[in-house]
Design a protein around this motif. Structure first.
Motif, PDB file in Angstrom:
ATOM      1  N   ASN A 155      15.489 -27.283 -56.775  1.00 59.86           N
ATOM      2  CA  ASN A 155      14.478 -28.203 -56.909  1.00 59.86           C
ATOM      3  C   ASN A 155      13.901 -28.305 -58.533  1.00 59.86           C
ATOM      4  OD1 ASN A 155      14.462 -28.835 -54.676  1.00 59.86           O
ATOM      5  ND2 ASN A 155      13.128 -26.964 -54.062  1.00 59.86           N
ATOM      6  N   TYR A 156      13.714 -28.375 -59.075  1.00 55.45           N
ATOM      7  CA  TYR A 156      12.927 -28.875 -60.506  1.00 55.45           C
ATOM      8  C   TYR A 156      11.406 -28.476 -60.492  1.00 55.45           C
ATOM      9  CZ  TYR A 156      10.758 -30.513 -64.638  1.00 55.45           C
ATOM     10  OH  TYR A 156      10.643 -30.117 -65.578  1.00 55.45           O
ATOM     11  N   TYR A 157      11.317 -27.372 -61.337  1.00 56.43           N
ATOM     12  CA  TYR A 157      10.291 -26.969 -61.434  1.00 56.43           C
ATOM     13  C   TYR A 157       9.587 -27.041 -62.863  1.00 56.43           C
ATOM     14  CZ  TYR A 157      11.954 -24.123 -58.118  1.00 56.43           C
ATOM     15  OH  TYR A 157      12.143 -24.219 -56.632  1.00 56.43           O
ATOM     16  N   GLY A 158       8.419 -27.406 -63.012  1.00 59.30           N
ATOM     17  CA  GLY A 158       7.551 -28.349 -64.030  1.00 59.30           C
ATOM     18  C   GLY A 158       6.957 -26.741 -64.405  1.00 59.30           C
ATOM     19  N   GLN A 159       5.794 -26.582 -65.565  1.00 60.56           N
ATOM     20  CA  GLN A 159       4.751 -26.324 -65.259  1.00 60.56           C
ATOM     21  C   GLN A 159       3.319 -25.792 -64.232  1.00 60.56           C
ATOM     22  OE1 GLN A 159       2.320 -26.649 -69.141  1.00 60.56           O
ATOM     23  NE2 GLN A 159       1.303 -25.116 -68.614  1.00 60.56           N
ATOM     24  N   ASN A 160       3.630 -27.041 -63.616  1.00 65.36           N
ATOM     25  CA  ASN A 160       2.283 -27.245 -62.993  1.00 65.36           C
ATOM     26  C   ASN A 160       3.103 -27.276 -61.500  1.00 65.36           C
ATOM     27  OD1 ASN A 160       0.178 -25.952 -64.122  1.00 65.36           O
ATOM     28  ND2 ASN A 160       0.225 -28.197 -64.810  1.00 65.36           N
ATOM     29  N   ILE A 161       4.512 -28.632 -61.303  1.00 64.51           N
ATOM     30  CA  ILE A 161       5.113 -28.595 -59.974  1.00 64.51           C
ATOM     31  C   ILE A 161       6.337 -28.103 -59.767  1.00 64.51           C
ATOM     32  CG2 ILE A 161       3.233 -30.823 -60.590  1.00 64.51           C
ATOM     33  CD1 ILE A 161       6.264 -31.856 -62.439  1.00 64.51           C
ATOM     34  N   VAL A 162       6.617 -28.921 -58.397  1.00 62.95           N
ATOM     35  CA  VAL A 162       8.353 -28.906 -58.314  1.00 62.95           C
ATOM     36  C   VAL A 162       8.359 -30.368 -57.655  1.00 62.95           C
ATOM     37  CG1 VAL A 162       7.226 -27.400 -55.987  1.00 62.95           C
ATOM     38  CG2 VAL A 162       9.444 -27.299 -56.449  1.00 62.95           C
ATOM     39  N   THR A 163       9.560 -30.410 -57.879  1.00 67.34           N
ATOM     40  CA  THR A 163      10.355 -31.757 -57.537  1.00 67.34           C
ATOM     41  C   THR A 163      11.252 -31.667 -56.758  1.00 67.34           C
ATOM     42  OG1 THR A 163      11.036 -32.256 -59.780  1.00 67.34           O
ATOM     43  CG2 THR A 163       8.732 -33.281 -59.310  1.00 67.34           C
ATOM     44  N   ALA A 164      11.637 -32.218 -55.760  1.00 64.16           N
ATOM     45  CA  ALA A 164      12.663 -32.129 -55.297  1.00 64.16           C
ATOM     46  C   ALA A 164      14.358 -32.831 -55.474  1.00 64.16           C
ATOM     47  CB  ALA A 164      12.784 -32.954 -53.549  1.00 64.16           C
ATOM     48  N   GLN A 208       8.901 -25.104 -45.363  1.00 62.90           N
ATOM     49  CA  GLN A 208       7.547 -25.346 -45.801  1.00 62.90           C
ATOM     50  C   GLN A 208       7.816 -26.727 -46.749  1.00 62.90           C
ATOM     51  OE1 GLN A 208       4.331 -25.704 -45.144  1.00 62.90           O
ATOM     52  NE2 GLN A 208       5.033 -25.038 -42.682  1.00 62.90           N
ATOM     53  N   LEU A 209       9.053 -26.000 -47.672  1.00 68.66           N
ATOM     54  CA  LEU A 209       9.308 -26.775 -49.131  1.00 68.66           C
ATOM     55  C   LEU A 209       9.916 -28.137 -48.474  1.00 68.66           C
ATOM     56  CD1 LEU A 209       7.722 -26.017 -51.944  1.00 68.66           C
ATOM     57  CD2 LEU A 209      10.640 -25.608 -52.571  1.00 68.66           C
ATOM     58  N   ALA A 210      10.621 -27.873 -47.874  1.00 65.74           N
ATOM     59  CA  ALA A 210      11.699 -29.114 -46.819  1.00 65.74           C
ATOM     60  C   ALA A 210      11.122 -29.912 -46.485  1.00 65.74           C
ATOM     61  CB  ALA A 210      12.533 -28.543 -45.817  1.00 65.74           C
ATOM     62  N   GLU A 211       9.994 -29.399 -45.601  1.00 71.55           N
ATOM     63  CA  GLU A 211       9.773 -30.388 -44.703  1.00 71.55           C
ATOM     64  C   GLU A 211       8.630 -31.409 -45.812  1.00 71.55           C
ATOM     65  OE1 GLU A 211       7.741 -28.581 -41.295  1.00 71.55           O
ATOM     66  OE2 GLU A 211       9.400 -27.535 -40.486  1.00 71.55           O
ATOM     67  N   ILE A 212       7.949 -30.109 -46.398  1.00 74.72           N
ATOM     68  CA  ILE A 212       6.900 -31.430 -47.285  1.00 74.72           C
ATOM     69  C   ILE A 212       7.744 -32.769 -47.748  1.00 74.72           C
ATOM     70  CG2 ILE A 212       5.545 -31.380 -49.407  1.00 74.72           C
ATOM     71  CD1 ILE A 212       5.048 -28.601 -48.635  1.00 74.72           C
ATOM     72  N   PHE A 213       9.279 -32.101 -48.365  1.00 72.97           N
ATOM     73  CA  PHE A 213       9.923 -33.129 -48.782  1.00 72.97           C
ATOM     74  C   PHE A 213      10.852 -34.471 -48.124  1.00 72.97           C
ATOM     75  CE2 PHE A 213       9.933 -29.990 -52.595  1.00 72.97           C
ATOM     76  CZ  PHE A 213       9.792 -30.455 -53.916  1.00 72.97           C
ATOM     77  N   GLU A 214      11.101 -33.949 -47.126  1.00 74.83           N
ATOM     78  CA  GLU A 214      11.686 -34.577 -46.068  1.00 74.83           C
ATOM     79  C   GLU A 214      10.477 -35.873 -45.835  1.00 74.83           C
ATOM     80  OE1 GLU A 214      12.861 -31.771 -42.739  1.00 74.83           O
ATOM     81  OE2 GLU A 214      14.572 -31.540 -44.482  1.00 74.83           O
ATOM     82  N   SER A 215       9.084 -35.426 -45.284  1.00 79.76           N
ATOM     83  CA  SER A 215       8.059 -36.246 -45.679  1.00 79.76           C
ATOM     84  C   SER A 215       7.684 -37.574 -46.768  1.00 79.76           C
ATOM     85  CB  SER A 215       6.934 -35.381 -45.097  1.00 79.76           C
ATOM     86  OG  SER A 215       6.235 -35.004 -46.480  1.00 79.76           O
ATOM     87  N   GLY A 216       8.962 -37.180 -47.421  1.00 82.48           N
ATOM     88  CA  GLY A 216       8.674 -38.228 -48.056  1.00 82.48           C
ATOM     89  C   GLY A 216       7.722 -38.092 -50.248  1.00 82.48           C
ATOM     90  N   TYR A 217       7.258 -36.570 -49.720  1.00 85.78           N
ATOM     91  CA  TYR A 217       6.390 -36.300 -50.765  1.00 85.78           C
ATOM     92  C   TYR A 217       7.697 -36.430 -52.309  1.00 85.78           C
ATOM     93  CZ  TYR A 217       2.062 -34.558 -49.660  1.00 85.78           C
ATOM     94  OH  TYR A 217       0.564 -34.207 -49.009  1.00 85.78           O
ATOM     95  N   SER A 218       7.159 -36.687 -53.106  1.00 87.34           N
ATOM     96  CA  SER A 218       8.079 -36.695 -54.779  1.00 87.34           C
ATOM     97  C   SER A 218       7.688 -35.763 -55.307  1.00 87.34           C
ATOM     98  CB  SER A 218       7.797 -38.030 -55.208  1.00 87.34           C
ATOM     99  OG  SER A 218       8.532 -39.246 -54.732  1.00 87.34           O
ATOM    100  N   VAL A 219       6.932 -34.718 -55.542  1.00 90.01           N
ATOM    101  CA  VAL A 219       6.008 -33.820 -56.103  1.00 90.01           C
ATOM    102  C   VAL A 219       5.352 -32.849 -55.404  1.00 90.01           C
ATOM    103  CG1 VAL A 219       3.966 -35.266 -56.832  1.00 90.01           C
ATOM    104  CG2 VAL A 219       5.084 -33.149 -58.081  1.00 90.01           C
ATOM    105  N   ILE A 220       5.125 -31.842 -55.446  1.00 90.86           N
ATOM    106  CA  ILE A 220       4.337 -31.117 -55.159  1.00 90.86           C
ATOM    107  C   ILE A 220       3.400 -30.491 -55.986  1.00 90.86           C
ATOM    108  CG2 ILE A 220       4.019 -28.664 -53.343  1.00 90.86           C
ATOM    109  CD1 ILE A 220       6.358 -29.663 -51.594  1.00 90.86           C
ATOM    110  N   PHE A 221       1.947 -30.147 -56.321  1.00 90.32           N
ATOM    111  CA  PHE A 221       1.499 -29.434 -57.315  1.00 90.32           C
ATOM    112  C   PHE A 221       0.793 -27.888 -56.851  1.00 90.32           C
ATOM    113  CE2 PHE A 221       1.131 -33.084 -59.345  1.00 90.32           C
ATOM    114  CZ  PHE A 221       0.576 -32.869 -60.583  1.00 90.32           C
ATOM    115  N   LEU A 222       1.908 -26.893 -57.307  1.00 89.94           N
ATOM    116  CA  LEU A 222       2.183 -25.720 -56.748  1.00 89.94           C
ATOM    117  C   LEU A 222       0.968 -24.675 -56.576  1.00 89.94           C
ATOM    118  CD1 LEU A 222       4.438 -24.203 -59.175  1.00 89.94           C
ATOM    119  CD2 LEU A 222       5.206 -24.048 -57.038  1.00 89.94           C
TER     120      LEU A 222
END
Length: 531
Positions: free
Chosen positions: A195-204, A148-162
């Protein structure tokens, strides 16, 4: 207990644990009994040796080198046990849980370390530790999350809110006992460590702030368009909360708002060198001369025509952000050099200073031009300080009026005396000397405010009802004290309704209801009782 041993009269110790576990239990008992554990000497016999020895009960600390070389040896057995018996996690640090764990292992004919300390270390290494519990995820769960994570980032997303990702997969999370976005984050950090994990987010891969990551996604979706439509962005960025998108756009210096839900990308703003230079020169010269400049007065040149998509407030915002922000502060519409303090009343007074006549509305409008907001009291202070009021709306310059101060003060003495009286208590202006304007209560306000030697004007707020008090300069009473005295001396019942009406009718106040009325009445009652 599984294997209790009586170690004192009526005191039993569970011995179905490792030597370390027994020692820890002994320490707990001694601490409970108030005994000095550090003086305890323990005799023991190793399983692989028949040599008896004595050692003090001190906990062994592994060296950094030993920790570096250590590797788990029981992961397969432990993962099997936790997956089977601890779907909601194995609680670390619990002797009871360790006993149960060993029982499960014995029933499954699985080998485990004999030391509880070593066993807990192996358990911790076998899964993901969250809030003191160890979780072991099924391989299918891990594969799904990774995919799921890989597909979202491959679709172009820079950030996912957890939380957004968690909510989108809420059924899956429940089925796999992932109880919260925080737990999901801990799991992802273990299975997707790159990946990088912030307080509320994950970025590729690389670290990004929420704002930077969201703006990257917005620019990607806009594909070079100058106009950003919030509703379109919200529909497409399903893993970013709508509130985060709106707040990011509202505080980002790279865009300006042009309407409800619409923003303009400043990368598309057009300003030629000559217009930019003219703006900077104008602001500099105005600040040198006056200490401030109004952004509404800057020369716009060809900017409005070349940026036809922007309304006037958006044009000002764009010009300030791109040309002036590094050198000037903007307060409303007032530009000042950085750290310079601006006094809006002083600016309004400067506006009034050289006028022969002016209205309250004109000064209020000037304030709106300067700051973007209005405050009638500021306007009135500026007018009273520089001009003379001749009716409810109009003021004229001081050079058009000539007051006979001695005569006027003597006339006021007959009505006010040595204390105070409402402005409207003056019954007639027939005997007042000519001064260049017709006498009325408005003109009297200005006279008492700045020109009388014997009296001064006291008001709660400047108003158009001539509500206020003429006060002897020798009297040192605040407004509420004067109201209390007036109420006490009046032939009225001291109730809020009666006193409020009395003050309003005589012109002490501009309203019948007054916030401090209960306190004023209480003091008036005291004055009556003492008189």
């Amino acid at each position: 207990m599984i294997n209790p041993k009586e170690i004192a009269d009526g005191v039993y110790l569970e011995c179905n644990v490792s030597a370390t576990g027994i020692v820890n239990k002994l320490q707990s008992i001694m601490n409970y009994c108030g005994l000095d554990y550090d003086c305890l000497v323990i005799q023991y016999r190793r399983n692989d040796k028949s040599i008896a020895s004595q050692k003090t009960a001190t906990k062994k600390t592994e060296t950094a080198e030993e920790q570096k070389q250590w590797a788990p040896s029981y992961s397969a057995q432990i993962e099997k046990l936790i997956s089977t018996h601890y779907k909601y996690g194995f609680r670390m640090g619990s002797p009871i849980e360790l006993i149960r764990f060993r029982n499960y292992a014995e029933a499954a004919d699985l080998n485990l370390p004999t030391s509880d300390e070593e066993l807990e270390k192996e358990i911790s290494a076998a899964g993901t530790v969250i809030d003191g519990k160890v979780f072991v995820l099924a391989s299918s769960t891990v594969d799904y999350l990774k995919k799921q994570l890989a597909e979202i980032f491959e679709s172009g997303y820079s950030v996912i809110f957890l939380k957004a990702f968690y909510d989108k997969n809420i059924d899956f999370m429940g089925e796999n006992h992932i109880a919260s976005p925080d737990m999901l984050k801990d799991i992802l950090k273990r299975i997707c460590p790159d990946n990088y994990y912030g307080q509320n987010i994950v970025t590729a891969g690389e670290k990004k702030t929420e704002v930077a990551a969201i703006m990257d996604d917005i620019y990607r979706l806009c594909e070079g368009d100058s106009i950003i439509v919030c509703s379109d962005i919200v529909k497409q960025l399903v893993y970013v909360p709508e509130g985060k998108i709106l707040r990011t756009l509202s505080c980002c210096d790279e865009v300006v708002r042009i309407g409800k839900g619409k923003y303009f990308n400043l990368d598309h703003f057009i300003v030629n060198e000559s217009d930019a230079a003219a703006i900077k020169e104008y602001v500099k010269s105005e600040c040198d001369r006056n200490g401030y400049a109004s952004i509404s007065d800057i020369p716009m040149g060809n900017i409005p025509e070349e940026n036809y998509e922007l309304n006037q407030p958006a044009l000002y915002s764009a010009i300030y952000t791109l040309l002036l922000k590094n050198e000037y502060g903007l307060n409303g519409k007032i530009l000042t050099r950085e750290n310079a303090q601006i006094d809006i009343v002083s600016l309004l007074k400067a506006f009034c200073q050289d006028l022969s006549e002016c209205t309250v509305a004109e000064v209020t409008e000037r304030m709106k031009e300067l700051t973007g907001t209005t405050n009638k009291q500021y306007s009135m202070v500026a007018l009273f300080d520089t001009m003379i009021r001749v009716d409810d709306e109009h003021f004229i310059s001081e050079d058009q009026i000539e007051f006979d101060v001695e005569t006027i003060d003597n006339l006021l003495s007959e009505y006010v005396g040595e204390r105070f009286s409402p402005i409207r208590s003056i019954p007639t202006f027939i005997l007042f000397p000519l001064c260049g304007a017709n006498w009325n209560y408005y003109l009297l306000e200005s006279y008492c405010y700045r020109f009388s030697r014997k009296y001064h004007l006291s008001v709660i707020n400047y108003n158009d009802k001539n509500a206020g008090i003429i006060v002897s300069r020798s009297l040192t009473m605040n407004y509420n004290d004067m109201l209390s005295e007036a109420a006490a001396n009046a032939d009225i019942e001291l109730t809020e309704e009666a006193v409020g009406k009395y003050f309003f009718d005589l012109g002490y106040t501009a309203r019948r209801k007054y916030a401090s009325l209960p306190d004023i009445i209480a003091k008036a009652i005291t004055i009556r009782e003492e008189s």
